[in-house]
Design a protein around this motif. Sequence first.
Motif, short mmCIF file in Angstrom:
data_model
loop_
_atom_site.label_atom_id
_atom_site.label_comp_id
_atom_site.label_asym_id
_atom_site.label_seq_id
_atom_site.Cartn_x
_atom_site.Cartn_y
_atom_site.Cartn_z
N TYR A 1 0.26 -1.14 0.28
CA TYR A 1 0.00 -0.16 -0.28
C TYR A 1 1.14 1.37 -0.45
N PHE A 2 1.42 0.90 0.55
CA PHE A 2 3.13 2.41 1.19
C PHE A 2 3.93 2.25 -0.03
N GLN A 3 3.51 1.27 -0.93
CA GLN A 3 5.27 1.62 -1.70
C GLN A 3 6.40 1.07 -1.04
N VAL A 4 6.13 1.13 0.37
CA VAL A 4 8.33 0.50 1.09
C VAL A 4 8.80 -0.17 0.85
N LYS A 5 9.31 -0.32 1.54
CA LYS A 5 10.51 -1.81 1.48
C LYS A 5 10.26 -2.27 2.73
N HIS A 6 10.14 -1.02 4.18
CA HIS A 6 10.18 -2.35 4.91
C HIS A 6 8.16 -2.18 5.90
N CYS A 7 8.42 -2.72 6.91
CA CYS A 7 7.26 -2.58 7.69
C CYS A 7 7.22 -3.61 8.89
N PHE A 8 6.76 -2.98 10.34
CA PHE A 8 6.83 -3.60 11.19
C PHE A 8 5.51 -3.01 12.29
N LEU A 9 4.58 -4.29 12.69
CA LEU A 9 3.66 -4.03 14.36
C LEU A 9 3.47 -4.15 14.95
N LEU B 1 -3.39 8.05 8.47
CA LEU B 1 -3.26 6.73 7.89
C LEU B 1 -4.61 7.19 6.24
N GLY B 2 -4.34 7.11 5.06
CA GLY B 2 -4.37 7.39 4.08
C GLY B 2 -4.93 8.43 3.27
N ASN B 3 -3.98 9.78 4.04
CA ASN B 3 -3.90 11.07 3.94
C ASN B 3 -3.04 11.04 2.62
N LEU C 1 1.07 10.64 3.05
CA LEU C 1 1.30 10.78 4.23
C LEU C 1 2.24 9.66 4.92
N GLY C 2 3.03 9.67 5.57
CA GLY C 2 3.61 8.35 6.09
C GLY C 2 4.88 8.24 5.34
N THR C 3 4.91 8.13 4.40
CA THR C 3 5.94 8.13 3.75
C THR C 3 7.21 9.10 2.38
N LEU C 4 7.22 11.08 3.58
CA LEU C 4 7.54 11.35 2.78
C LEU C 4 9.25 11.46 3.68
N GLY C 5 8.97 11.40 4.88
CA GLY C 5 10.23 10.97 5.70
C GLY C 5 11.50 10.13 5.93
N ASP C 6 11.86 9.71 6.79
CA ASP C 6 13.37 8.89 6.81
C ASP C 6 12.62 7.86 7.34
N VAL C 7 11.26 7.94 8.13
CA VAL C 7 10.41 6.33 8.74
C VAL C 7 9.38 7.22 9.24
#
Length: 398
Positions: A43-51, A160-162, A169-175
């Motif tokens: 969904y975010f097109q990112v390499k890493h996700c942790f829950l 989430l979702g904006n 949002l959430g993909t603009l910074g480093d983490v």
Amino acid sequence: MRIGRTLPPAASPIYPQDIFAGLKGIFQGDKAVKNLEKELRQYFQVKHCFLVSSGKAALTLILTALKKKFPGQDEVLIPAFTCYSVPSSIVRSKLKVTLCDIDPDTLDFDFSQLTDKLRNNKLLCIIPTHLFGIPADVERVKRLTGNLTIPIVEDAAQALGNQINGKKLGTLGDVSFFSLGRGKAFSTVEGGIIVTNSDEIAKHLSKMVQKLDQYNYKEMVSLMFYALALMIFMHPWLFWFPKSLPFLKLGETIYDPTFKIKKMTGFQAGLASGWQKKLKKFRKERRTVTENWLNLLPRSFLPSKEVCKKISCPIRLPVKIENEEKTRHILKQNEKVGLGLSITYPDSINGIEALAKHYKGQNFPAARKTARQTITLPVHGFVKNQDQKKIIKLITGT
Ligand SMILES: *Cc1c(COP(=O)(O)O)cnc(C)c1O
């Protein structure tokens, strides 16, 4: 005590089918969690996700990972007006909370002060915050940090979702991190998401997350009861009941660095199944109500036109009230009529008793004024046109 239809200030309903999916998730265990991580990465097109167990837990892990990378730095720069969970996580990470005042119009950093605040060689990172889901100007922070190599941690807990300019949002910074708590964009009772494209940060995070404990039996049972309670009592016709129980502390924001930091359970990951569809539905409802607010409210209650353009889908809508007395009056009336109005946060961060001693001689007037003269309006799907009319009447006094 009010008995009768009462709107919650924010709502992300949990349905019976979600609970069933949660039970299924218990049996799948880690597989359900891994699956949700994969969906979020796509969904975010990112390499890493942790829950993990909450947004606070997510932020604490991020800060601890950054500390490993930059052991000499121990200050975290945040807006002086934000959720009390943020300083809770910073203190939990044994770091110092450094504040920058806000621009009361955008609720983002006061950029005229930020340049000075960034000239500080003890800074570990800066946390731009998409408060209520309204996009903060992360690009501008990036321009100011330039080649200072100060990591940017986005607080996207409520976002989430904006998007902004077509970027999530959430993909603009480093983490960045998101919250799946009650009253966020969508909820698994409690939960936190970390996303990053940085292999180095992810390497540290991965080690830490692997070592985290599982929920124990008692925590698991209370999580399931809470899910059932949210399913039943989130509805306006029943919400007055939990609201009347003071020990639930609904709507209170507390500063408390002693929270659990655990792996997300299969139950929570299961509760989230079908989240994209659910999020889409909630967002559509929130957008409709928000658009009405932006059309119906007198201009004096709203931020500038420029900021209004950036507000597409908040989880509650902040509006300015002309003075403190009126703010108190409106909130008191709301207790009688149950229209889902709410304070934002009780005070600016330097007003938190346990932290106040660190800010002697420093003032954050815009943050303080915003905390005292802003209320939020509900935007969730339970809000009807009739409610909006009543709320307008209550806050405008006409
Ligand atoms: C809710 C929230 C958090 C913390 O998330 P939890 O899941 O409640 O721990 C952090 N920052 C902001 C801006 C929040 O709204």
